[in-house]
Design a protein around this motif. Sequence first.
Motif, PDB file in Angstrom:
ATOM      1  N   PHE A   1     -20.856  73.832 -24.792  1.00  0.00           N
ATOM      2  CA  PHE A   1     -21.157  72.428 -25.019  1.00  0.00           C
ATOM      3  C   PHE A   1     -20.692  72.032 -26.406  1.00  0.00           C
ATOM      4  N   TRP A   2     -20.150  70.832 -26.501  1.00  0.00           N
ATOM      5  CA  TRP A   2     -19.711  70.257 -27.769  1.00  0.00           C
ATOM      6  C   TRP A   2     -20.545  69.010 -27.985  1.00  0.00           C
ATOM      7  N   ASP A   3     -21.048  68.820 -29.193  1.00  0.00           N
ATOM      8  CA  ASP A   3     -21.932  67.692 -29.481  1.00  0.00           C
ATOM      9  C   ASP A   3     -21.206  66.355 -29.635  1.00  0.00           C
ATOM     10  N   GLY A   4     -19.879  66.342 -29.474  1.00  0.00           N
ATOM     11  CA  GLY A   4     -19.124  65.103 -29.578  1.00  0.00           C
ATOM     12  C   GLY A   4     -18.929  64.628 -31.005  1.00  0.00           C
ATOM     13  N   LYS A   5     -19.092  65.544 -31.962  1.00  0.00           N
ATOM     14  CA  LYS A   5     -18.933  65.190 -33.372  1.00  0.00           C
ATOM     15  C   LYS A   5     -17.733  65.929 -33.959  1.00  0.00           C
ATOM     16  N   ASP A   6     -17.120  65.298 -34.969  1.00  0.00           N
ATOM     17  CA  ASP A   6     -15.982  65.921 -35.632  1.00  0.00           C
ATOM     18  C   ASP A   6     -16.468  66.877 -36.720  1.00  0.00           C
ATOM     19  N   SER A   7     -15.551  67.419 -37.491  1.00  0.00           N
ATOM     20  CA  SER A   7     -15.893  68.393 -38.539  1.00  0.00           C
ATOM     21  C   SER A   7     -16.757  67.799 -39.648  1.00  0.00           C
ATOM     22  N   ASP A   8     -16.731  66.461 -39.800  1.00  0.00           N
ATOM     23  CA  ASP A   8     -17.564  65.787 -40.805  1.00  0.00           C
ATOM     24  C   ASP A   8     -18.927  65.379 -40.263  1.00  0.00           C
ATOM     25  N   GLY A   9     -19.213  65.706 -38.983  1.00  0.00           N
ATOM     26  CA  GLY A   9     -20.493  65.361 -38.381  1.00  0.00           C
ATOM     27  C   GLY A   9     -20.549  63.956 -37.813  1.00  0.00           C
ATOM     28  N   GLU A  10     -19.395  63.274 -37.759  1.00  0.00           N
ATOM     29  CA  GLU A  10     -19.335  61.915 -37.215  1.00  0.00           C
ATOM     30  C   GLU A  10     -19.019  61.964 -35.726  1.00  0.00           C
TER      31      GLU A  10
END
Length: 76
Positions: free
Chosen positions: A32-41
Amino acid sequence: FPSHDKVYNLAGRLVKMIKKEKEIVAGQNYEFWDGKDSDGEKVHDRMYIVQIIAKDKSGKSVSKTKTLVVLNNKKD
């Protein structure tokens, strides 16, 4: 064997690398991926490319690439 996933946008820019500490075995595996980029956005709704990279029993690197569509990932 430890593995990691790389999520890219369609322009080929790395959006996020997800390192996994757990070992995976041959067969079906779910991540599962939380849908956030490396900056947490949160990322925008669109298509992404996911590359799953692991090592087999002999230590050889193997990978599988799939497409993923993010929908309704409302940005705050």
